[in-house]
Motif scaffolding. Structure first.
Motif, PDB file in Angstrom:
ATOM      1  N   TRP A  43       0.836  -1.193   0.000  1.00  0.00           N
ATOM      2  CA  TRP A  43       0.000   0.000   0.000  1.00  0.00           C
ATOM      3  C   TRP A  43       0.876   1.250   0.000  1.00  0.00           C
ATOM      4  CZ3 TRP A  43       1.351   2.827   4.179  1.00  0.00           C
ATOM      5  CH2 TRP A  43       1.822   2.161   5.299  1.00  0.00           C
ATOM      6  N   ASP A  44       0.273   2.369  -0.365  1.00  0.00           N
ATOM      7  CA  ASP A  44       0.928   3.674  -0.349  1.00  0.00           C
ATOM      8  C   ASP A  44      -0.027   4.691   0.255  1.00  0.00           C
ATOM      9  OD1 ASP A  44       3.378   3.091  -1.872  1.00  0.00           O
ATOM     10  OD2 ASP A  44       2.037   2.864  -3.587  1.00  0.00           O
ATOM     11  N   VAL A  45       0.551   5.743   0.821  1.00  0.00           N
ATOM     12  CA  VAL A  45      -0.212   6.888   1.301  1.00  0.00           C
ATOM     13  C   VAL A  45       0.466   8.136   0.739  1.00  0.00           C
ATOM     14  CG1 VAL A  45      -0.943   8.208   3.319  1.00  0.00           C
ATOM     15  CG2 VAL A  45      -0.900   5.718   3.419  1.00  0.00           C
ATOM     16  N   TYR A  46      -0.329   9.032   0.157  1.00  0.00           N
ATOM     17  CA  TYR A  46       0.180  10.281  -0.406  1.00  0.00           C
ATOM     18  C   TYR A  46      -0.488  11.460   0.272  1.00  0.00           C
ATOM     19  CZ  TYR A  46       1.571   7.385  -4.415  1.00  0.00           C
ATOM     20  OH  TYR A  46       2.111   6.432  -5.221  1.00  0.00           O
ATOM     21  N   ILE A  47       0.196  12.596   0.278  1.00  0.00           N
ATOM     22  CA  ILE A  47      -0.424  13.833   0.731  1.00  0.00           C
ATOM     23  C   ILE A  47      -0.381  14.837  -0.413  1.00  0.00           C
ATOM     24  CG2 ILE A  47       1.696  14.739   1.764  1.00  0.00           C
ATOM     25  CD1 ILE A  47      -0.162  15.964   3.959  1.00  0.00           C
ATOM     26  N   PHE A  48      -1.495  15.522  -0.613  1.00  0.00           N
ATOM     27  CA  PHE A  48      -1.631  16.525  -1.658  1.00  0.00           C
ATOM     28  C   PHE A  48      -1.878  17.879  -0.993  1.00  0.00           C
ATOM     29  CE2 PHE A  48      -3.008  12.509  -3.346  1.00  0.00           C
ATOM     30  CZ  PHE A  48      -2.479  12.467  -4.630  1.00  0.00           C
ATOM     31  N   PHE A  49      -1.015  18.846  -1.228  1.00  0.00           N
ATOM     32  CA  PHE A  49      -1.186  20.194  -0.687  1.00  0.00           C
ATOM     33  C   PHE A  49      -1.914  21.037  -1.726  1.00  0.00           C
ATOM     34  CE2 PHE A  49       2.565  18.508   1.488  1.00  0.00           C
ATOM     35  CZ  PHE A  49       2.141  18.654   2.798  1.00  0.00           C
ATOM     36  N   CYS A  50      -2.941  21.762  -1.267  1.00  0.00           N
ATOM     37  CA  CYS A  50      -3.856  22.419  -2.205  1.00  0.00           C
ATOM     38  C   CYS A  50      -4.124  23.874  -1.830  1.00  0.00           C
ATOM     39  CB  CYS A  50      -5.187  21.665  -2.228  1.00  0.00           C
ATOM     40  SG  CYS A  50      -5.006  19.925  -2.658  1.00  0.00           S
ATOM     41  N   ASN A  51      -4.624  24.611  -2.842  1.00  0.00           N
ATOM     42  CA  ASN A  51      -5.057  25.986  -2.600  1.00  0.00           C
ATOM     43  C   ASN A  51      -6.522  25.982  -2.166  1.00  0.00           C
ATOM     44  OD1 ASN A  51      -6.593  25.611  -4.953  1.00  0.00           O
ATOM     45  ND2 ASN A  51      -5.103  26.661  -6.245  1.00  0.00           N
ATOM     46  N   GLU A  52      -7.092  27.152  -1.962  1.00  0.00           N
ATOM     47  CA  GLU A  52      -8.464  27.260  -1.471  1.00  0.00           C
ATOM     48  C   GLU A  52      -9.466  26.554  -2.383  1.00  0.00           C
ATOM     49  OE1 GLU A  52     -11.315  27.748   1.078  1.00  0.00           O
ATOM     50  OE2 GLU A  52      -9.347  28.567   1.540  1.00  0.00           O
ATOM     51  N   ALA A  53      -9.219  26.581  -3.701  1.00  0.00           N
ATOM     52  CA  ALA A  53     -10.132  25.950  -4.660  1.00  0.00           C
ATOM     53  C   ALA A  53      -9.941  24.436  -4.731  1.00  0.00           C
ATOM     54  CB  ALA A  53      -9.937  26.566  -6.045  1.00  0.00           C
ATOM     55  N   GLY A  54      -8.926  23.900  -4.058  1.00  0.00           N
ATOM     56  CA  GLY A  54      -8.683  22.465  -4.075  1.00  0.00           C
ATOM     57  C   GLY A  54      -7.695  22.023  -5.131  1.00  0.00           C
ATOM     58  N   GLY A  55      -7.120  22.972  -5.867  1.00  0.00           N
ATOM     59  CA  GLY A  55      -6.118  22.623  -6.885  1.00  0.00           C
ATOM     60  C   GLY A  55      -4.782  22.323  -6.244  1.00  0.00           C
ATOM     61  N   LYS A  90       4.419  28.065   0.816  1.00  0.00           N
ATOM     62  CA  LYS A  90       3.813  28.897  -0.226  1.00  0.00           C
ATOM     63  C   LYS A  90       2.493  29.415   0.326  1.00  0.00           C
ATOM     64  CE  LYS A  90       5.823  26.096  -3.908  1.00  0.00           C
ATOM     65  NZ  LYS A  90       5.550  25.243  -5.066  1.00  0.00           N
ATOM     66  N   SER A  91       2.252  30.710   0.190  1.00  0.00           N
ATOM     67  CA  SER A  91       1.082  31.328   0.820  1.00  0.00           C
ATOM     68  C   SER A  91      -0.232  30.736   0.338  1.00  0.00           C
ATOM     69  CB  SER A  91       1.087  32.836   0.582  1.00  0.00           C
ATOM     70  OG  SER A  91       1.044  33.119  -0.809  1.00  0.00           O
ATOM     71  N   GLU A  92      -0.274  30.212  -0.884  1.00  0.00           N
ATOM     72  CA  GLU A  92      -1.537  29.666  -1.394  1.00  0.00           C
ATOM     73  C   GLU A  92      -1.891  28.298  -0.812  1.00  0.00           C
ATOM     74  OE1 GLU A  92       1.449  28.869  -4.835  1.00  0.00           O
ATOM     75  OE2 GLU A  92       1.205  30.294  -3.214  1.00  0.00           O
ATOM     76  N   VAL A  93      -0.949  27.653  -0.107  1.00  0.00           N
ATOM     77  CA  VAL A  93      -1.228  26.357   0.519  1.00  0.00           C
ATOM     78  C   VAL A  93      -2.073  26.590   1.769  1.00  0.00           C
ATOM     79  CG1 VAL A  93      -0.221  24.370   1.707  1.00  0.00           C
ATOM     80  CG2 VAL A  93       0.846  25.250  -0.367  1.00  0.00           C
ATOM     81  N   VAL A  94      -3.326  26.133   1.739  1.00  0.00           N
ATOM     82  CA  VAL A  94      -4.223  26.322   2.880  1.00  0.00           C
ATOM     83  C   VAL A  94      -4.878  25.028   3.331  1.00  0.00           C
ATOM     84  CG1 VAL A  94      -4.696  28.751   2.387  1.00  0.00           C
ATOM     85  CG2 VAL A  94      -6.169  26.973   1.399  1.00  0.00           C
ATOM     86  N   LYS A  95      -4.820  23.997   2.492  1.00  0.00           N
ATOM     87  CA  LYS A  95      -5.438  22.735   2.867  1.00  0.00           C
ATOM     88  C   LYS A  95      -4.728  21.586   2.176  1.00  0.00           C
ATOM     89  CE  LYS A  95      -9.290  23.470  -0.380  1.00  0.00           C
ATOM     90  NZ  LYS A  95     -10.742  23.592  -0.452  1.00  0.00           N
ATOM     91  N   ALA A  96      -5.062  20.381   2.622  1.00  0.00           N
ATOM     92  CA  ALA A  96      -4.437  19.186   2.070  1.00  0.00           C
ATOM     93  C   ALA A  96      -5.436  18.044   2.142  1.00  0.00           C
ATOM     94  CB  ALA A  96      -3.176  18.837   2.850  1.00  0.00           C
ATOM     95  N   LYS A  97      -5.099  16.957   1.484  1.00  0.00           N
ATOM     96  CA  LYS A  97      -5.861  15.718   1.624  1.00  0.00           C
ATOM     97  C   LYS A  97      -4.888  14.572   1.434  1.00  0.00           C
ATOM     98  CE  LYS A  97      -7.678  15.635  -3.094  1.00  0.00           C
ATOM     99  NZ  LYS A  97      -8.922  15.483  -3.868  1.00  0.00           N
ATOM    100  N   ILE A  98      -5.262  13.406   1.941  1.00  0.00           N
ATOM    101  CA  ILE A  98      -4.418  12.245   1.740  1.00  0.00           C
ATOM    102  C   ILE A  98      -5.155  11.235   0.878  1.00  0.00           C
ATOM    103  CG2 ILE A  98      -3.127  12.548   3.865  1.00  0.00           C
ATOM    104  CD1 ILE A  98      -4.689  10.272   5.088  1.00  0.00           C
TER     105      ILE A  98
END
Length: 171
Positions: A65-77, A109-117
């Protein structure tokens, strides 16, 4: 106890290229379809602060298995994601961070406000059980400290005096 940054009840209970089953209050089983390279399931977004470190912990039954983290801006990009050892950990540890030390730093980076795994079950017909998935900011939960103090109580009587919690720098 502490506040888990991930609201598990909001976790996506579906999967790409596979199925999610045996869903409980704190976990699920992820099975990849026959012939599929992997099956994926993604968490809801959770808040992060640029430059801060976060730790992902979980219990698992299964392999590959693998686990990844994605750092995103307010819009989720995606703001920052590169397949490599800075944002991924795996059952083998060979393709990313050791499963015993899953610490990630949010890009400064200032645009990083949320993440998901995202969790993956790799390989055809592979099944992995993920439980007790928790994400927290490093330093908010001290390593090796027990946050439970057992108290013996008798039915229909008072608790007596409970311990007073203490932590340096906090009131």
């Amino acid at each position: 106890t502490f506040d888990n940054l991930i609201d598990f009840k909001s976790w996506n209970k579906s999967a790409g290229n596979g199925t999610v089953s045996n869903v409980t209050d704190n976990g699920f089983t992820l099975t990849s379809n026959e012939g599929a390279g992997e099956s994926t399931s993604e968490s809801p977004f959770f808040p992060v602060t640029p430059g801060k470190q976060y730790k992902i912990e979980m219990d698992f039954i299964g392999d590959n298995w693998d686990v990844y983290i994605f750092f995103c801006n307010e819009a989720g990009g995606w703001v920052d994601f590169a397949d490599g050892p800075t944002n991924r950990y795996s059952s083998s540890g060979a393709t990313g961070i050791s499963k015993d030390n899953a610490v990630f730093t949010a890009p400064n980076k200032s645009e990083v406000v949320k993440a998901k795994i995202r969790v993956d079950s790799n390989g055809s017909n592979n099944t992995v059980r993920f439980e007790n998935i928790r994400v927290y900011e490093v330093g908010t939960v001290a390593e090796g400290v027990s946050y439970e103090i057992p108290v013996t109580v008798t039915y229909d009587s008072t608790y007596g005096t409970l311990p007073t919690p203490e932590r340096t720098g906090y009131t």
